[in-house]
Motif scaffolding. Structure first.
Motif, PDB file in Angstrom:
ATOM      1  N   VAL A  44       0.848  -1.187   0.000  1.00 33.72           N
ATOM      2  CA  VAL A  44       0.000   0.000   0.000  1.00 33.72           C
ATOM      3  C   VAL A  44       0.888   1.243   0.000  1.00 33.72           C
ATOM      4  O   VAL A  44       1.934   1.274   0.648  1.00 33.72           O
ATOM      5  CB  VAL A  44      -0.972  -0.006   1.208  1.00 33.72           C
ATOM      6  N   LEU A  45       0.452   2.257  -0.738  1.00 32.20           N
ATOM      7  CA  LEU A  45       1.149   3.542  -0.772  1.00 32.20           C
ATOM      8  C   LEU A  45       0.745   4.361   0.453  1.00 32.20           C
ATOM      9  O   LEU A  45      -0.447   4.571   0.700  1.00 32.20           O
ATOM     10  CB  LEU A  45       0.769   4.301  -2.047  1.00 32.20           C
ATOM     11  N   LEU A  46       1.742   4.796   1.220  1.00 29.14           N
ATOM     12  CA  LEU A  46       1.495   5.631   2.398  1.00 29.14           C
ATOM     13  C   LEU A  46       2.356   6.884   2.336  1.00 29.14           C
ATOM     14  O   LEU A  46       3.460   6.858   1.790  1.00 29.14           O
ATOM     15  CB  LEU A  46       1.817   4.863   3.685  1.00 29.14           C
ATOM     16  N   VAL A  47       1.821   7.955   2.901  1.00 31.89           N
ATOM     17  CA  VAL A  47       2.563   9.207   3.037  1.00 31.89           C
ATOM     18  C   VAL A  47       2.645   9.559   4.513  1.00 31.89           C
ATOM     19  O   VAL A  47       1.749   9.239   5.292  1.00 31.89           O
ATOM     20  CB  VAL A  47       1.903  10.365   2.247  1.00 31.89           C
ATOM     21  N   ARG A  48       3.746  10.187   4.884  1.00 33.61           N
ATOM     22  CA  ARG A  48       3.880  10.679   6.261  1.00 33.61           C
ATOM     23  C   ARG A  48       3.574  12.163   6.238  1.00 33.61           C
ATOM     24  O   ARG A  48       4.287  12.956   5.611  1.00 33.61           O
ATOM     25  CB  ARG A  48       5.284  10.436   6.800  1.00 33.61           C
ATOM     26  N   ARG A  49       2.490  12.544   6.912  1.00 29.69           N
ATOM     27  CA  ARG A  49       2.001  13.919   6.887  1.00 29.69           C
ATOM     28  C   ARG A  49       2.987  14.871   7.561  1.00 29.69           C
ATOM     29  O   ARG A  49       3.518  14.569   8.621  1.00 29.69           O
ATOM     30  CB  ARG A  49       0.644  14.000   7.577  1.00 29.69           C
ATOM     31  N   THR A  56      -0.521   7.889   6.502  1.00 35.74           N
ATOM     32  CA  THR A  56      -1.873   7.724   5.974  1.00 35.74           C
ATOM     33  C   THR A  56      -1.799   7.349   4.503  1.00 35.74           C
ATOM     34  O   THR A  56      -0.788   7.592   3.841  1.00 35.74           O
ATOM     35  CB  THR A  56      -2.702   9.034   6.076  1.00 35.74           C
ATOM     36  N   PRO A  57      -2.900   6.805   3.951  1.00 34.97           N
ATOM     37  CA  PRO A  57      -3.015   6.800   2.494  1.00 34.97           C
ATOM     38  C   PRO A  57      -3.101   8.259   2.028  1.00 34.97           C
ATOM     39  O   PRO A  57      -3.239   9.168   2.860  1.00 34.97           O
ATOM     40  CB  PRO A  57      -4.337   6.067   2.235  1.00 34.97           C
ATOM     41  N   VAL A  58      -3.061   8.487   0.748  1.00 35.69           N
ATOM     42  CA  VAL A  58      -3.203   9.849   0.227  1.00 35.69           C
ATOM     43  C   VAL A  58      -4.634  10.327   0.489  1.00 35.69           C
ATOM     44  O   VAL A  58      -5.596   9.622   0.206  1.00 35.69           O
ATOM     45  CB  VAL A  58      -2.887   9.900  -1.280  1.00 35.69           C
ATOM     46  N   ILE A 131       8.213  12.575  -2.993  1.00 36.16           N
ATOM     47  CA  ILE A 131       7.530  13.575  -2.176  1.00 36.16           C
ATOM     48  C   ILE A 131       7.209  14.720  -3.121  1.00 36.16           C
ATOM     49  O   ILE A 131       8.105  15.442  -3.561  1.00 36.16           O
ATOM     50  CB  ILE A 131       8.405  14.039  -1.004  1.00 36.16           C
ATOM     51  N   GLY A 132       5.931  14.878  -3.449  1.00 37.27           N
ATOM     52  CA  GLY A 132       5.538  15.812  -4.486  1.00 37.27           C
ATOM     53  C   GLY A 132       5.207  17.217  -4.030  1.00 37.27           C
ATOM     54  O   GLY A 132       5.081  18.120  -4.848  1.00 37.27           O
ATOM     55  N   ALA A 138       7.597  11.982   3.892  1.00 39.21           N
ATOM     56  CA  ALA A 138       8.062  10.692   3.389  1.00 39.21           C
ATOM     57  C   ALA A 138       6.921  10.043   2.628  1.00 39.21           C
ATOM     58  O   ALA A 138       5.734  10.331   2.881  1.00 39.21           O
ATOM     59  CB  ALA A 138       8.516   9.785   4.534  1.00 39.21           C
ATOM     60  N   VAL A 139       7.271   9.165   1.694  1.00 37.88           N
ATOM     61  CA  VAL A 139       6.273   8.457   0.902  1.00 37.88           C
ATOM     62  C   VAL A 139       6.875   7.135   0.454  1.00 37.88           C
ATOM     63  O   VAL A 139       8.079   7.056   0.186  1.00 37.88           O
ATOM     64  CB  VAL A 139       5.808   9.316  -0.307  1.00 37.88           C
TER      65      VAL A 139
END
Length: 182
Positions: A44-49, A56-58, A131-132, A138-139
């Motif tokens: 699963v794709l996760l990002v660190r806010r 979280t997911p996006v 990281i866009g 982080a992603v």
């Protein structure tokens, strides 16, 4: 954190009062290859806010006039650089209210969707997110059996995404994220 212009304009008029907004959660999965070992699990794709450090997911806010599935694709592109396609509705439910550090109060009506890397499975295993924007620190893709810690709500929606991927005929979209009272 980038606050959409339409929210800045609304906040100018209503201050910190509660605001009800449409949101999206995009659960991007990479399924296991057919020749993978039996113990392999989807990733699963996760990002660190950046604002609270949570994984979280996006997620994101649907712009005025924008369809939720279009917002999910846009948010994934903006936050991770990946092009995705929405494959399934996972559910719709209320989130919040959330009080932000500046005092703004928001409740979201969130639409959760399962997505995959655009273009099918060919090459999807090699695609690397970036990281866009400034919303994440982080992603990455993580095996669902070894994810960073995520909130119970996001664990539930990720589990729903895997269940829908593996057994689409029997999957029923979740309507509501809260525990039902008896």
């Amino acid at each position: 954190m980038a606050i959409p212009d339409f929210i800045v304009q609304l906040r100018y008029k209503i201050g910190h009062d509660p605001l009800f907004l449409p949101g999206v959660t995009a659960v991007v999965l990479k399924d296991v290859a057919e020749d993978a070992p039996l113990w392999a699990v989807p990733e699963v794709l996760l990002v660190r806010r950046a604002d609270d450090g949570q994984w979280t997911p996006v997620t994101g806010i649907v712009d005025p006039g924008e369809e939720p599935h279009v917002a999910a694709v846009r948010e994934v592109r903006e936050e991770t650089g990946l092009e995705v396609e929405v494959e399934a509705l996972l559910g719709v439910g209320a989130v919040g209210p959330v009080t932000y550090p500046n005092g703004d109060v928001v409740q979201y009506m969130d639409t959760a969707m399962r997505c995959r890397i655009a273009g099918g499975s060919a090459g999807a295993q090699e695609v690397q997110p970036i990281i866009g924007d400034d919303e994440s620190t982080a992603v990455g893709f993580y095996p669902i059996s070894n994810m960073p810690r995520v909130s119970p709500r996001f664990r539930l929606v990720i589990a729903d995404a895997v269940a829908q991927l593996k057994h689409p005929q029997g999957y029923v979209p979740r309507m509501g994220y809260r525990k039902r009272e008896r």
